[in-house]
Design a protein around this motif. Structure first.
Motif, PDB file in Angstrom:
ATOM      1  N   ILE A 153      42.955 -30.830 112.760  1.00 47.49           N
ATOM      2  CA  ILE A 153      42.591 -31.704 111.636  1.00 47.49           C
ATOM      3  C   ILE A 153      42.113 -33.082 112.097  1.00 47.49           C
ATOM      4  N   ALA A 154      42.007 -33.281 113.406  1.00 50.58           N
ATOM      5  CA  ALA A 154      41.651 -34.605 113.934  1.00 50.58           C
ATOM      6  C   ALA A 154      40.309 -35.103 113.413  1.00 50.58           C
ATOM      7  N   LEU A 155      39.347 -34.198 113.262  1.00 50.73           N
ATOM      8  CA  LEU A 155      38.009 -34.576 112.806  1.00 50.73           C
ATOM      9  C   LEU A 155      37.878 -34.507 111.287  1.00 50.73           C
ATOM     10  N   ASN A 156      39.025 -34.415 110.615  1.00 55.24           N
ATOM     11  CA  ASN A 156      39.049 -34.354 109.141  1.00 55.24           C
ATOM     12  C   ASN A 156      38.160 -33.216 108.628  1.00 55.24           C
ATOM     13  N   PRO A 157      38.441 -31.982 109.035  1.00 51.38           N
ATOM     14  CA  PRO A 157      37.547 -30.863 108.715  1.00 51.38           C
ATOM     15  C   PRO A 157      37.568 -30.475 107.242  1.00 51.38           C
ATOM     16  N   LYS A 158      36.452 -29.898 106.802  1.00 52.96           N
ATOM     17  CA  LYS A 158      36.382 -29.318 105.463  1.00 52.96           C
ATOM     18  C   LYS A 158      36.895 -27.881 105.478  1.00 52.96           C
ATOM     19  N   TYR A 159      36.852 -27.257 106.664  1.00 50.60           N
ATOM     20  CA  TYR A 159      37.195 -25.846 106.797  1.00 50.60           C
ATOM     21  C   TYR A 159      38.195 -25.696 107.944  1.00 50.60           C
ATOM     22  N   LEU A 160      39.272 -24.951 107.704  1.00 50.96           N
ATOM     23  CA  LEU A 160      40.302 -24.742 108.717  1.00 50.96           C
ATOM     24  C   LEU A 160      40.517 -23.247 108.926  1.00 50.96           C
ATOM     25  N   PHE A 161      40.362 -22.804 110.171  1.00 50.93           N
ATOM     26  CA  PHE A 161      40.566 -21.409 110.534  1.00 50.93           C
ATOM     27  C   PHE A 161      41.820 -21.296 111.390  1.00 50.93           C
ATOM     28  N   CYS A 162      42.693 -20.341 111.048  1.00 48.04           N
ATOM     29  CA  CYS A 162      43.947 -20.143 111.781  1.00 48.04           C
ATOM     30  C   CYS A 162      44.057 -18.675 112.182  1.00 48.04           C
ATOM     31  N   ASP A 163      44.114 -18.419 113.483  1.00 51.61           N
ATOM     32  CA  ASP A 163      44.223 -17.051 113.988  1.00 51.61           C
ATOM     33  C   ASP A 163      45.663 -16.778 114.386  1.00 51.61           C
ATOM     34  N   GLU A 164      46.371 -16.005 113.574  1.00 54.49           N
ATOM     35  CA  GLU A 164      47.774 -15.657 113.824  1.00 54.49           C
ATOM     36  C   GLU A 164      48.592 -16.906 114.197  1.00 54.49           C
ATOM     37  N   PRO A 165      48.639 -17.907 113.339  1.00 58.24           N
ATOM     38  CA  PRO A 165      49.313 -19.163 113.692  1.00 58.24           C
ATOM     39  C   PRO A 165      50.809 -19.018 113.939  1.00 58.24           C
ATOM     40  N   ASN A 166      51.425 -17.924 113.446  1.00 56.51           N
ATOM     41  CA  ASN A 166      52.868 -17.735 113.628  1.00 56.51           C
ATOM     42  C   ASN A 166      53.222 -16.841 114.807  1.00 56.51           C
ATOM     43  N   SER A 167      52.217 -16.451 115.555  1.00 54.17           N
ATOM     44  CA  SER A 167      52.464 -15.543 116.679  1.00 54.17           C
ATOM     45  C   SER A 167      53.465 -16.141 117.667  1.00 54.17           C
ATOM     46  N   GLY A 168      54.506 -15.371 117.979  1.00 52.64           N
ATOM     47  CA  GLY A 168      55.496 -15.792 118.961  1.00 52.64           C
ATOM     48  C   GLY A 168      56.568 -16.724 118.437  1.00 52.64           C
ATOM     49  N   LEU A 169      56.579 -16.985 117.143  1.00 48.94           N
ATOM     50  CA  LEU A 169      57.565 -17.905 116.581  1.00 48.94           C
ATOM     51  C   LEU A 169      58.684 -17.146 115.871  1.00 48.94           C
ATOM     52  N   ASP A 170      59.872 -17.739 115.848  1.00 46.93           N
ATOM     53  CA  ASP A 170      60.966 -17.148 115.093  1.00 46.93           C
ATOM     54  C   ASP A 170      60.683 -17.324 113.600  1.00 46.93           C
ATOM     55  N   PRO A 171      61.306 -16.501 112.740  1.00 43.58           N
ATOM     56  CA  PRO A 171      60.991 -16.545 111.302  1.00 43.58           C
ATOM     57  C   PRO A 171      61.142 -17.914 110.656  1.00 43.58           C
ATOM     58  N   THR A 173      60.919 -20.943 112.069  1.00 48.86           N
ATOM     59  CA  THR A 173      59.840 -21.834 112.513  1.00 48.86           C
ATOM     60  C   THR A 173      58.510 -21.401 111.923  1.00 48.86           C
ATOM     61  N   ALA A 174      58.296 -20.088 111.818  1.00 44.66           N
ATOM     62  CA  ALA A 174      57.064 -19.566 111.232  1.00 44.66           C
ATOM     63  C   ALA A 174      56.903 -20.045 109.793  1.00 44.66           C
ATOM     64  N   THR A 175      57.997 -20.062 109.047  1.00 46.58           N
ATOM     65  CA  THR A 175      57.949 -20.535 107.660  1.00 46.58           C
ATOM     66  C   THR A 175      57.573 -22.007 107.609  1.00 46.58           C
ATOM     67  N   VAL A 176      58.110 -22.784 108.544  1.00 49.48           N
ATOM     68  CA  VAL A 176      57.786 -24.217 108.608  1.00 49.48           C
ATOM     69  C   VAL A 176      56.288 -24.402 108.855  1.00 49.48           C
ATOM     70  N   ILE A 177      55.720 -23.606 109.772  1.00 51.87           N
ATOM     71  CA  ILE A 177      54.293 -23.697 110.084  1.00 51.87           C
ATOM     72  C   ILE A 177      53.455 -23.282 108.871  1.00 51.87           C
ATOM     73  N   ASP A 178      53.867 -22.209 108.197  1.00 53.07           N
ATOM     74  CA  ASP A 178      53.171 -21.769 106.982  1.00 53.07           C
ATOM     75  C   ASP A 178      53.118 -22.891 105.953  1.00 53.07           C
ATOM     76  N   GLN A 179      54.261 -23.476 105.685  1.00 49.77           N
ATOM     77  CA  GLN A 179      54.342 -24.520 104.664  1.00 49.77           C
ATOM     78  C   GLN A 179      53.550 -25.756 105.064  1.00 49.77           C
ATOM     79  N   LEU A 180      53.520 -26.045 106.363  1.00 46.98           N
ATOM     80  CA  LEU A 180      52.748 -27.179 106.858  1.00 46.98           C
ATOM     81  C   LEU A 180      51.256 -26.951 106.631  1.00 46.98           C
ATOM     82  N   ILE A 181      50.786 -25.763 106.968  1.00 46.29           N
ATOM     83  CA  ILE A 181      49.368 -25.444 106.774  1.00 46.29           C
ATOM     84  C   ILE A 181      48.996 -25.526 105.294  1.00 46.29           C
TER      85      ILE A 181
END
Length: 251
Positions: A153-171, A173-181
């Motif tokens: 988000i550094a460049l203040n994007p209009k479009y954000l693509f996430c490829d398996e953002p929860n990969s390797g995370l415990d449930p 932490t994964a929920t925290v990442i989901d809610q953050l996104i």
């Protein structure tokens, strides 16, 4: 908003994407789900322009991406943020250096302006200042994903693509990442596309869900509509998931 119209993609004569049309809405978390080999990653990369489609159109709002030349695409990509599956952080530079990297590459900001933007992005993903100077290897996996989001988000994007953002995370932490996104998507009104196989993510933040099977669009709707989809392939895909089974039972 990103609109796909009749997208077809083949590799060596094998049709991987079969006439897919959909709309990814602005300000919502748009999820692409499906089994391994279903074509969801190819769809994500085709939408980004990493793969050239054989036919069909990709529209970024009112701009036809498929008709752009390389110079025009380069300009548009500055409006795109990407969170990679493994985070893809540079371990040779600090946490704040990773977030500053796209600012160094694509802007004419002063050093003070860059630092202000870095601080803003890291604060938004809840990274404490004492971690700014650490290398990615010195922080947890969950923190690494948050730093990757800050960089995206550094460049203040209009479009954000996430490829398996929860990969390797415990449930948890994964929920925290989901809610953050989801929070960042709404705050900055981005068009966010998330490629995932995690049904917890679907139930948590699936405002718009596209289900792909064997390269075809089988179903699309919201997380609330999944339980009554009536689509056998979709139910076969998710029924083994314990969370879904519990929800089905409690319906």
């Amino acid at each position: 908003m990103i609109t796909l119209k009749n997208i077809i993609k083949t590799f060596d004569g094998n049709t991987v994407l079969k006439n897919i049309s959909t709309v990814f809405e602005q300000g919502k978390t748009n999820l692409i789900i499906g089994r391994s080999g279903s074509g969801k990653t190819v769809l994500l990369k085709s939408t980004l322009g990493l793969f050239e489609v054989d036919s069909g159109e990709i529209w970024y709002n009112e701009r036809n991406f498929t008709q752009m030349n390389q110079k025009e695409r380069k300009v548009l990509r500055r409006e795109v943020g990407m969170v990679f599956q493994g985070g893809a952080l540079f371990d040779s530079i600090s946490v704040e250096g990773n977030v500053r990297f796209p600012l160094d590459m694509f802007t004419e900001m002063s050093s003070a302006e860059k630092q202000k933007r870095v601080d803003f992005c890291l604060d938004h993903v809840n990274i404490e200042k004492q971690a700014f100077k650490l290398s990615p290897s010195e922080i947890s996996g969950g923190m690494q994903k948050r730093v990757a989001i800050a960089r995206a988000i550094a460049l203040n994007p209009k479009y954000l693509f996430c490829d398996e953002p929860n990969s390797g995370l415990d449930p948890e932490t994964a929920t925290v990442i989901d809610q953050l996104i989801q929070t960042l998507t709404k705050e900055f009104q981005m068009t966010t596309i998330i490629n995932t196989h995690d049904m917890n993510s679907v139930i948590e933040i699936g405002e718009s869900v596209l289900f792909i099977s064997h390269g075809q669009k089988e179903w699309e709707g919201t997380k609330n509509e999944i339980l009554s989809s009536g689509n056998q392939k979709l139910e076969d895909f998710i029924f083994a998931n314990k969370l879904y089974a519990q929800m089905k039972k409690g319906k």
